[in-house]
Every structure is written in C-alpha cells, then in structure tokens.
Design an enzyme around this catalytic site. Structure first.
Site, PDB file in Angstrom:
ATOM      1  N   PHE A 140       0.949 -52.685  41.674  1.00  0.00           N
ATOM      2  CA  PHE A 140       2.341 -52.533  41.250  1.00  0.00           C
ATOM      3  C   PHE A 140       2.601 -53.117  39.872  1.00  0.00           C
ATOM      4  O   PHE A 140       3.726 -53.483  39.547  1.00  0.00           O
ATOM      5  CB  PHE A 140       3.291 -53.148  42.285  1.00  0.00           C
ATOM      6  CG  PHE A 140       2.913 -52.853  43.704  1.00  0.00           C
ATOM      7  CD1 PHE A 140       2.909 -51.547  44.163  1.00  0.00           C
ATOM      8  CD2 PHE A 140       2.509 -53.860  44.570  1.00  0.00           C
ATOM      9  CE1 PHE A 140       2.531 -51.253  45.457  1.00  0.00           C
ATOM     10  CE2 PHE A 140       2.128 -53.570  45.871  1.00  0.00           C
ATOM     11  CZ  PHE A 140       2.142 -52.267  46.313  1.00  0.00           C
TER      12      PHE A 140
ATOM     13  N   ILE B  53      -5.666 -48.077  42.862  1.00  0.00           N
ATOM     14  CA  ILE B  53      -4.714 -49.115  43.285  1.00  0.00           C
ATOM     15  C   ILE B  53      -3.935 -48.674  44.521  1.00  0.00           C
ATOM     16  O   ILE B  53      -2.904 -49.257  44.859  1.00  0.00           O
ATOM     17  CB  ILE B  53      -3.749 -49.495  42.133  1.00  0.00           C
ATOM     18  CG1 ILE B  53      -3.021 -48.255  41.585  1.00  0.00           C
ATOM     19  CG2 ILE B  53      -4.498 -50.194  41.017  1.00  0.00           C
ATOM     20  CD1 ILE B  53      -1.977 -48.585  40.514  1.00  0.00           C
TER      21      ILE B  53
ATOM     22  N   THR C 139      -3.067 -45.357  44.938  1.00  0.00           N
ATOM     23  CA  THR C 139      -2.319 -44.145  44.617  1.00  0.00           C
ATOM     24  C   THR C 139      -3.031 -42.886  45.069  1.00  0.00           C
ATOM     25  O   THR C 139      -2.406 -41.844  45.211  1.00  0.00           O
ATOM     26  CB  THR C 139      -2.128 -44.052  43.100  1.00  0.00           C
ATOM     27  OG1 THR C 139      -3.418 -44.166  42.481  1.00  0.00           O
ATOM     28  CG2 THR C 139      -1.248 -45.174  42.586  1.00  0.00           C
TER      29      THR C 139
ATOM     30  N   ASN D 162      -1.894 -33.262  44.816  1.00  0.00           N
ATOM     31  CA  ASN D 162      -2.160 -33.385  46.250  1.00  0.00           C
ATOM     32  C   ASN D 162      -0.836 -33.774  46.895  1.00  0.00           C
ATOM     33  O   ASN D 162      -0.290 -34.834  46.605  1.00  0.00           O
ATOM     34  CB  ASN D 162      -3.238 -34.465  46.448  1.00  0.00           C
ATOM     35  CG  ASN D 162      -3.558 -34.738  47.908  1.00  0.00           C
ATOM     36  OD1 ASN D 162      -2.677 -34.772  48.764  1.00  0.00           O
ATOM     37  ND2 ASN D 162      -4.833 -34.940  48.191  1.00  0.00           N
TER      38      ASN D 162
ATOM     39  N   GLN E  90       3.156 -41.740  47.619  1.00  0.00           N
ATOM     40  CA  GLN E  90       3.644 -42.544  46.491  1.00  0.00           C
ATOM     41  C   GLN E  90       5.166 -42.586  46.452  1.00  0.00           C
ATOM     42  O   GLN E  90       5.764 -43.632  46.243  1.00  0.00           O
ATOM     43  CB  GLN E  90       3.132 -41.938  45.171  1.00  0.00           C
ATOM     44  CG  GLN E  90       1.695 -42.260  44.888  1.00  0.00           C
ATOM     45  CD  GLN E  90       1.525 -43.729  44.609  1.00  0.00           C
ATOM     46  OE1 GLN E  90       2.008 -44.234  43.616  1.00  0.00           O
ATOM     47  NE2 GLN E  90       0.894 -44.426  45.512  1.00  0.00           N
TER      48      GLN E  90
ATOM     49  N   LYS F 110       2.841 -34.594  35.799  1.00  0.00           N
ATOM     50  CA  LYS F 110       3.726 -35.701  35.440  1.00  0.00           C
ATOM     51  C   LYS F 110       3.464 -36.835  36.432  1.00  0.00           C
ATOM     52  O   LYS F 110       3.446 -36.600  37.639  1.00  0.00           O
ATOM     53  CB  LYS F 110       5.190 -35.288  35.549  1.00  0.00           C
ATOM     54  CG  LYS F 110       5.660 -34.265  34.519  1.00  0.00           C
ATOM     55  CD  LYS F 110       7.142 -33.966  34.768  1.00  0.00           C
ATOM     56  CE  LYS F 110       7.731 -33.073  33.679  1.00  0.00           C
ATOM     57  NZ  LYS F 110       9.174 -32.792  33.961  1.00  0.00           N
ATOM     58  N   GLY F 111       3.292 -38.023  35.934  1.00  0.00           N
ATOM     59  CA  GLY F 111       3.050 -39.155  36.830  1.00  0.00           C
ATOM     60  C   GLY F 111       4.261 -39.384  37.718  1.00  0.00           C
ATOM     61  O   GLY F 111       5.394 -39.277  37.257  1.00  0.00           O
TER      62      GLY F 111
ATOM     63  N   GLU G 260       5.746 -44.163  39.789  1.00  0.00           N
ATOM     64  CA  GLU G 260       6.839 -45.102  39.546  1.00  0.00           C
ATOM     65  C   GLU G 260       8.199 -44.408  39.556  1.00  0.00           C
ATOM     66  O   GLU G 260       9.178 -44.947  39.064  1.00  0.00           O
ATOM     67  CB  GLU G 260       6.607 -45.826  38.210  1.00  0.00           C
ATOM     68  CG  GLU G 260       5.373 -46.702  38.277  1.00  0.00           C
ATOM     69  CD  GLU G 260       4.955 -47.241  36.927  1.00  0.00           C
ATOM     70  OE1 GLU G 260       5.437 -48.307  36.556  1.00  0.00           O
ATOM     71  OE2 GLU G 260       4.136 -46.589  36.243  1.00  0.00           O
TER      72      GLU G 260
END
Lengths: 759, 340
Positions: free
Chosen positions: A243, A469, A471, A651, A658, A721-722, A725
């Site tokens: 995190f 981590i 993800t 996925n 997430q 796109k991430g 967060e």
C-alpha cells in the site's frame, strides 16, 4: 458465474485464477522473512520514547548481559556509511544512528543482535536512553509548527494549478459554499510486518526485504554503503501487503546490513507492529478549505481548493492532490494552494492514492454540500458539470467514462428509489442514508524492462523486476505473454521481485500493470517477429507466404490463409532450443535518459496531466447505503456499489479484487481508521491493530464492483489504466454524503464516529 | 520477552502449592513472580509487550479436575467450571435459551479464535487495554505505581466515566462480567488459605489510590468455578454492545439487562454497564428507579440518568455519558419487547 470472476465484457481479459493462488493459500509462497539463510542471528530495534531532543546517554550494560546477545549497533557504528537521501527510494533523510538528535517519536536508537529473536527483543527492551528533551510540536495548531508553500518543493508537485479569475467568479456566483474538511493520520498496517534480512558473500550484499522498489533500493543502499550497485541484491518475491509502505526504503535496511557485516553472519530484523508506526512511513493528517460557486442552473463557475499537509522537520513530503481535484469537473475558474506544515514527526510517505484519498474526499464532500445548496440531485449536479476538456490546460481527456460509471452504478444500486428528503428513509429503528461520490486516479506509465524466453518445449519463462504486492501483476504479465505467444498460462513461469532481474519501476502510482505489460508485449512481439521471419524464410515451413498476417495460437504459427506450422518445428529449423528477448519499453514522450534512469532506480513517470496531447485519468462512481441506529447512532454500511472504467482490463478477477479491496479500505477511512497523536508528546497512541481499527468481515455485507468497458489507445501500448489506487478514492465522501442524507448532519472531519452523531 | 519457567501442575492443590512457594502474602496476582495462565490470550500478549513480567508461569490447562471444564445448568442456576472456554459457554443451548444475556455477552466478545482459547475465569480477570497501560514507555499508575497517568489528559476516548479516580481511568473492557454482576454471580476460589466464595461484585476493585490492585484475589488463589443463581425470569434478558465496528472491538458502551415484568410494570430489573467503567458495573440506582414503574421511554430515560449521575468525563470520552444512557434506554426497551 462466480462473483469473484466477472464475465469479461468488451476489452476485458479472462478472469484467470492468480498464478500464485495455490502457493499463497497453502503457505508455500515465501515472503522475505521466510527465506532461508544459514546460521542466522536476530535483530530487534530499540526506539526513542520522546519526539524531540537529544540522546545524552545510552545504557547498554543490561542489554549486553542478556544471554545470547551478540552485538548492539548504535551511535558511532554507522559513521563510515552515508546518511539516507530523502526521495522516492528513501523514506527519510534522517540517519537515526548518525547523530543523537531525535526528530520524532519511535526513532531508532539501537539494534540489538542476538542468537534468538527472544533474546534480541529482551535486550532491545533493556536498552535505556537518557534524553535532553525539548517540547515537541505534534501537529496542526501545536505551537512551533512551520508552514511553507508546497509548490516546487517536490518533483511530484511543481505548481499550484489555477485557471481564470476565481475571485471575481466566486463573488458573482448565485449559490456558494465555503467549508473546511480534514483527514486524520493513518498508517498502512500491512499484515506482513516490516523486516530486513541481510547477509554478505564476500563483497556482495544480499537483502531480503518486502519491497515495492527493488531497483531503487539497490541503488540507494549501495550509495549509503558506498558500494557498487552491482554488488547489492534486493530480494522480495512476495509482499504481504504494501500500500505504499514498502515503496521507500527506511534507515533500518542499512543498519541491518552493517550488523551482518560486523558479525559475519546473516541478520534478520522483524519490526514489531508498534515500532512500525514510528520507523515506517504513513499518511499524514490533512486539512482543506473548499469554496465552490455556481449559477442557479448548477453550473460551477468558481472552484478553490486549499490544502494543508503535515510533514517532518527534515523532509518536505508533499502529496498535493489539487492537481487532480482542480481537473475533476468543468469549473469556470480554479484557484488552488497547498501548504506544508512541519512538526516533530517522522516523515510521511506514500499510502494508497496518496494525493487523491484526502483531497478528493474533501472535494466530493463539498460537491455533495453544493448539490444540497442547489437543491439538486448529486448525480445530476455532476452530470451538469461534466467537462469537454480539463479546465487547467484545456487539454482533452484521453478517455473519460465517468457518466457511464454513474449511470451503471446508480442503476445497480437503485438510486432512483432514494427519497432525497433528509431522514425520510427508515427501517424500524434504523435510519437509512444513501450517498455517492466520484473516484479518480491519474493514469501513468513508466519505462520497464522484461526478458521472455520461449523454448522448443513450448515453455515460457518471463522475468521482470516488478513486485507482487498482492495486485496480481504476476498473473496479468503471464496473461499478456500467454495471449501474444499462444501458450497456455500453466506453461508460463513468472519471476519477479529481485533486483537481479530486468529492472521495473517502483510499484507505485498504479503503473505496474501498464508498464510491465507494455514491456512484456514488446518482448513477446520481438519473439513473434523472429518466429514469423524464420517460418517464412526460404526452407521454412511457411516459406513463400510473405504478405500474410500471422498469429500464434496453441503452439502454432497460424496464417490468416489457414496455413500453420508448429512453433517447435520452426525453432528446430532455426537450430535453436529457445528464443529469448530482452525488451526495454519506454513510454511515448520519454526523455533520452529515460532508460538510463530506469536502471538507476529513478524512473520517469509519464501520463496523468503531464502529456502534451491529453490528460489521462481513470474514473469511477461509488454509491453507498448507511444505516444508523436511531438511539445509539452506530454507523454501518450494509451496501456499496462501485462502477469503474480503466481502459483495457487485463483480468476481471484481479481487477475486481483490487477495486473491492479499495472500496473496503474506503469504508475504513470513512468510519474507522485514524492514528491518534498524543498532542502533548507528539507520540502515537494506538499503535496496534487492537486500537487502530479497520473493517472486519462482519462490516462488509453487499459489495458490488462493475467494470465499465472502455478503450483507450493513447495511454500506453497495453491500453491499460492502473486501477489499484482507484477504488478507495471517493468512498469516504460517499459515506459522508449518506450520513448527511440519513441524519442531516454534515460531518467534515474523518473518521465519522458515533460521537459526532450523538450531539 | 523475558525468559520464564513454565510449569504444568496436574491438580488444583499442586497449583496452589506451587504458587504459594513462589509468591508472598502481599503479592498482587498481576505483579507476582509466579502467575497462573489458562487461555493465555491476555497474559501472553502482555508478556511480549513487557507489561507483565512473571518469571514463572503456572499453566492450569493440565489440571485433572473435570469439574473445571464442565457447565451445569440446574434449577439452582448455572455452574461454570473455570476452564470452560468462552466459545463453549456462548454456544450452550440451555444458557442461550434461559439466560440470553450471558450467551450474548460471550458471543459478542473478541473473535471466534480468541473465544475458543480464552477460559471463563481468565476472561473475567482480563486486564485493561488502556493504550497507555499497554505500552511501557508511558507513565501508568496501574503498571508502575506512582509513575502518573498519561491517559488522564491524553487520548482517552476509550476510558471510563464511572468508577475512576485521579490515579486511573482505565476501562474494564470485559463483556461476560457485566452479565455475571447483573445476575449476582459468585466466584469460587481455592488458595493456600482455603476455599472462598466471593460475590462477583466484590471480585474487582475500583482503582482509587491503588490502581495496581485490581482484584480481591491473592497471588496463590485460583478461581475454580463461577456460579450464577437461578433467575426464573432470565429469559427476558439481553446484552447490547455498541462499538465502532460490527465485530471484534471493545464496547464504547454496553448494557446487560434482565427484566421481571408484570405486564409493562417492572417487578425487578437487573442492569450492568460495560465500556464505561473501571470495573464491572452494576447500575443499582437505575434498577431502583425502574422498580414498580411502567417501562416506557420516560422511565427508561430516568433510569439511564440515574445510572450516569456520578459520571466524570475527560476530554475525549464525554460522549460515553450520552452514549451510555442511550445504550441503556435501547437495551431496556428491547428487553421489554422481547417475546419470551
């Protein structure tokens, strides 16, 4: 279909189970403190019990007398190495054993090393410090704070964004609000404790430590120890929650490395949960003033966001979320300013969506207040202010599906059934409230390298120095290779978390999937090119079919015409056992030094609001239902729905996971999480999971994640796109909105607790 | 954690004898060199933190007396063996039916894992979780007599508004004890000076000037059983626990209530309050207010006012007075409305 594995929609990948799922649930995944090392010695930290002053004397006799104690590393023992340098790879500039000054509560004063963990801990507890104590400054409003403008103090925060004439527009606005909001101190508290294991093999140093940035740490640790980075290796195959807390290296790492060198044997130091509050980073408390002015039609004409953030004395850590809030809606004019408030505290650091979590909370709570002031439905208010271009640089959004997110989430949630009257919805003794808010996260990407090998047996080995981590990055990287090479996922092995692998950027800023997949894509495509060339070369199995389009599927090269050849046979014809490609990906707009900086552990980030052609963000909309008891006022969130659009979803299973984790964290931020600072002593009080509350299973009932299809070719070659967060942004504001709807009480200071609703 | 000697006595008299050997008459059980351990969910934690420092642990889990592990429900009431685990008692069918306040107080405490380990006697003897007590670098009169109280003017949101002193305001966090004190339970002990029967209400001591003296027990005295006298109207009882999250959190305020009703009129009320006091807290004044009255919003409110008449707030816990009152009002009305 299983809720954990949503059926893929357009531009969404299969919900493959995590490649390491079985390892994790059977305890076979080895985390850094699990990795074996022969004849290991154990270290335990002793930390300061004051926040400001000097250590005048350290009594070590009792500690040394503990049977099994081997060494105590303390003042004077680090003089030959360099102090940490504050930045992306290093949490602080404080070298705690370099000088006797105490800058914050819980600062390292010694490391006790012993034959057993228990002896080390006992010795550490027996180390007694005498102090010359100064009155410390705890936080906002404490005497002795120093306030400085944030702009330009960090490479991540260059300016206070603005547009147009805010003052004039605000003065002229028909409807306006001017309110203040705050967010508390928070600590990450990953379940995996922080640890360092270090050992030397001649001149070579190996460090096992949970890390989100093995390349950056290798370089920074080598700098501190005055070594060639080639002789330093950081190993972190699995991370049990990060995190952001495992992004920058802390001073402990070098101290443990020095202890291992002095003893000539491996030393392992696992920090206690209590000690982590002072020796690691955290999300500092923030304050906000927001002014919004609008016409009676609901169009915003003026938006001002001022932010204040606590940081330490030595380091100016900035989050500066106005960059995102200033671009969120089609404001007519924008004015922002961010200030840093220095106190006697440890240096804060990245914590999941560092800028957006506090700043978007304030913005979205204010947006809800503004909708109430306008007498307007909060979803409609956002729809009216949906921009064509972002208001600061007038650039287009590379893609923006916020309204689709609102529409789909509202439909699934049943927003139409909401009676907007305050306190109108009830179920027996329980008041029901419904609220919503926007989630936003900048889409960035960084240079990344990867090595992919395809063997004659059809096995694929993928290596990349990124970090698992939790993800699912191993899985989605494997999926990308599986897709491009036509090889089943179970034939692919993915290696990550080692600085001896091809370098990847820090796993922060939600860049990993985009960056890693873009590098893997490039390596795989190089393999494809070689295979296709060999197959069509003279004497090759597909010789003569030059102008054909080819693909790889099920271990075969398949031509559009229908002709095919086994990859195995092509490799045999090439007289090789494998094809291996090492790819270096650099995003569009990268500087000529971009790859060099990747190897140096200081990767460039591109995207977000920085690109010339467009601004790049992922969006979402979250709706929550709260229930508040009529008498006792406890607040529960039985229902939450979030819809998110983030370009290509690699996925759907890991993406949902997430976003779900983010939303749950958002509920925690709304109702539970806060590190309490004893203002007299500038010390943390609730330094464990007994008193630092996060939601438990019983708090989370009906949670729904909707993945809204979106295609965006501008963001990066992978089109990703991430979203790691994204899910926890806005949630707390949605809860605050729902609490207001249920009770008529506008809570502006997080967390929202029972006592705020009793008055 | 400091090294310690670990022993496993096999019967009660051996355990008492061992404890007598290594403690003195004046030793407090929580400060003695030799201390008993059962479930270990509290003591082991405090040993790791350096808050408890026994150099000898006497593990009671091997005691062979089977009655220590039995629950007996008869017409005379309940007898809980001291080593019964919280989870067993919480799930006991007759207790759930006839004394719901007891079952609920256990079920709403801690987590499933802890309830499966923690013994009933250990549970009632659990020590405060005051943040300043838990961490040895703070001043704490309970942990280190005479060192001061960092909580008094510190972050004291969790702290007690009832039963505190100028030396200590640490909350007693247990839940089960509230049901026991409301139902006039008795604690059976054995020690070197013989067997005793201690009314539950006398087991814990308010901090006063000596917050380090927490109970009436001697260092070599073992709780062997907890007896609850029969309460024919115990079916109309409940435990209401208000906390920041849905599970696995201490009470901000709680109420254990049992009512004997004649129509809507209260013949007798039993009330105890948790999360708000330094010790298990019987709210006798509130019980008296209700006796002979019709139970409605007004009388419940009057009872709650009486319960908190002596409350002393500090900076961050003042809300507990209002919350405590509302918790009691809600608990009384919900108990009244129970279908039994």
């Amino acid at each position: 279909m299983d809720a954990a594995a949503p059926r893929p929609k357009e531009n969404q990948g299969e919900p493959l189970p995590r490649v390491d799922a079985r390892l994790k649930v059977t305890g076979q995944a080895h985390y850094p403190a699990d990795l074996p090392a022969a004849s290991i010695a154990y270290g335990a930290l002793a930390t300061s019990s004051i926040a400001r002053g000097k250590v005048t004397k350290l009594r070590l006799d009792d500690a040394r007398a503990v049977p099994g104690v081997l060494d105590i590393v303390t003042y004077g023992d680090m003089d030959k190495i360099d102090k940490p340098k504050f930045g992306n790879s290093s949490a602080t500039s404080i070298g705690p054993l370099h000088d006797r000054t105490i800058f914050h509560d819980g600062q390292i004063i010694a490391l006790a090393v012993a034959e057993t963990f228990e002896a080390a801990e006992e010795a550490a507890q027996l180390i007694r410090a005498e102090y010359e104590e100064d009155k410390p400054t705890a936080s906002f409003d404490s005497p002795g704070t120093k306030t400085v403008a944030a702009a330009g103090k960090s490479p991540m925060f260059k300016e206070d964004v603005k547009a147009g004439d805010f003052d004039a527009a605000f003065a002229a606005a028909a409807v306006k609000i001017d309110q203040r909001y705050s967010t508390p101190t928070q600590h990450h508290n990953p379940i995996e404790l922080f640890s360092t294991t270090a050992y030397w093999q001649g001149d070579q140093l190996v460090v096992h430590e949970p890390s989100q940035n093995v390349t950056g740490w290798k370089v920074e640790l080598a700098r501190q120890l005055k070594m060639d980075p080639a002789n330093v290796r950081i190993v972190s195959p699995f991370i049990g929650g990060a995190f952001g807390s495992k992004g920058p290296m802390t001073p402990r790492t070098a101290i443990v490395a020095v202890a291992a060198k002095r003893l000539g044997r491996p030393v392992r130091c696992v920090t206690s949960r209590m000690q982590a509050f002072g020796t690691q980073t955290y999300r500092a408390e923030t304050r906000h003033r927001i002014r919004i002015g609008a016409g009676k039609d609901g169009r915003i004409t003026a938006f001002a966001h001022e932010g204040w953030e606590v940081t330490s004395r030595p380091d100016l850590y900035v989050v500066g979320g106005t960059s995102a809030t200033g671009r969120m809606y089609g404001y007519g004019s924008v004015l922002t300013h961010v200030s840093l408030v220095q106190a006697d505290r440890n240096t804060p650091g990245y914590m999941r969506s560092p800028p957006e979590t506090p700043y978007v909370y304030a913005l979205e709570n204010a947006m809800d207040e503004m909708a109430v002031a306008l007498g307007m439905d909060p979803v409609e208010f956002r729809r009216i202010n949906e921009p064509k271009t972002e208001p600061i640089g007038k650039k287009p959004f590379s893609s923006r599906s916020l309204i689709q997110c609102y529409d789909q989430a509202a439909e699934a949630f049943g927003w139409a059934r909401r009676d907007p009257k305050i306190g109108a919805m009830r179920d027996g003794e329980w008041l029901i409230g419904m609220g919503c808010a926007t989630a936003i996260y900048p889409t960035a990407v960084a240079p990344c390298a990867a090595r992919v090998r395809l063997t004659v047996d059809g096995d694929v080995r993928l290596q990349c120095g990124s970090h698992e981590i939790g993800t699912g990055v191993r899985t989605v990287a494997g999926q990308m290779a599986s897709e491009r090479l036509g090889v089943a996922i179970d034939k692919i092995s993915v290696e990550m978390g080692d600085s001896s692998l091809p370098p990847a950027p820090v796993s922060g800023g939600s860049i990993s999937t985009a960056s890693v997949c873009s590098a893997v894509l490039k390596a795989c495509d190089a393999i494809r090119t070689k295979l296709f060339a060999a197959a069509t070369a003279e004497g090759g199995p597909l010789a003569g079919s030059h102008n054909e389009e080819f693909d790889l599927a099920d271990g075969k090269i398949v031509a559009k015409s229908g002709a095919s050849a086994k990859v195995e046979n092509v490799l045999k014809a090439m007289q090789v056992g494998a094809i291996e490609e090492y790819a270096e990906f650099a995003p569009k707009g990268a500087t000529p030094e971009a790859l060099k900086k990747l190897y140096a552990g200081t990767p460039e980030f591109h995207g977000g609001e920085q690109d010339e052609d467009s601004v790049k963000y992922a969006f979402g909309a979250e709706f929550v239902e709260v229930r508040i008891n009529r008498y006792t006022r406890e607040i529960r969130v039985p229902r939450i729905v979030g819809a998110f659009a983030a370009g290509r979803i690699m996925n759907t299973r890991t993406a949902r996971s997430q976003l779900m984790g983010g939303m749950i964290w958002g509920i925690g931020q709304a109702l539970h999480e806060a590190t309490e600072v004893d203002r007299r002593y500038a010390r943390y009080v609730n330094r464990d999971l007994q008193d630092y509350l996060v939601p438990v299973n019983a708090d989370i009932k009906d949670l729904q994640v909707i993945l809204v299809p979106e295609i965006d070719h501008a963001v990066n070659p992978a089109g990703v796109k991430g979203l790691g967060e994204l899910g926890n942004v806005g949630t707390a504001a949605a809860v605050a909105s729902a609490v207001f709807h249920a009770t008529g009480k506008r809570i502006r200071d997080l967390p929202i607790r029972i006592e705020q609703l009793l008055v | 954690m400091r090294p310690f000697v670990y022993e496993q006595p096999t019967d009660i008299s051996a355990a008492v004898a061992l404890a007598s050997n290594f403690t003195t008459r004046d030793d407090q059980p929580t400060r003695a060199n030799a201390q008993f351990i059962a479930g270990g969910t509290n003591l082991a934690d405090y040993m790791k933190l350096g808050v408890a420092e026994p150099n000898r642990l006497l593990d009671l889990n091997r005691l062979e007396e089977q009655k220590l592990r039995q629950i007996r429900v008869t017409e005379d009431g309940i007898r809980f063996g001291a080593l019964v685990r919280m989870g067993e008692a919480a799930d006991h069918r007759e207790i759930k039916e006839r004394y719901p306040v007891i079952a609920e107080s256990l079920h709403l405490a801690a987590s499933g894992q802890i309830r499966n380990m923690a013994s009933l006697a250990g549970n009632v003897l659990q020590r405060t979780r005051c943040e300043y007590f838990r961490e040895t670098s703070w001043a704490c009169n309970k942990r280190m007599p005479g060192s001061g109280c960092a909580a008094m003017d510190g972050f004291n949101r969790q702290h007690a508004v009832l039963g505190g002193s100028t030396a200590c305001i640490a909350t007693y966090h247990g839940d089960f004890a509230q049901a026991l004190i409301a139902l006039d339970a008795v604690v059976l002990t054995e020690g070197s000076r013989g067997a005793r029967k201690i009314p539950f209400a006398k087991l814990h001591r308010q901090p006063g000037d000596t917050p380090h003296i927490e109970t009436d027990l001697a260092a070599d005295e073992i709780i062997t059983a907890i007896e609850v006298p029969a309460l024919p109207w115990g079916r109309r009882s409940l435990y209401l626990k208000i906390r920041d999250r849905e599970s696995y959190a201490f009470a901000l305020a709680s109420a254990a209530v049992a009512l004997d009703l004649d129509g809507e009129t209260v013949r007798e009320a039993r009330i105890a309050l948790g999360g708000v006091a330094t010790v298990p807290w019987r709210a006798s004044a509130a019980e008296e207010v209700l006796q002979g009255k019709k139970l409605d919003d007004a009388s419940a409110g009057a009872a709650a006012d009486a319960a908190f008449a002596e409350a002393q707030p500090r900076q961050h816990n003042a809300f507990k007075i209002e919350l405590g009152k509302r918790t009691l009002v809600r608990a009384l009305l919900e108990t009244r409305d129970m279908k039994v």
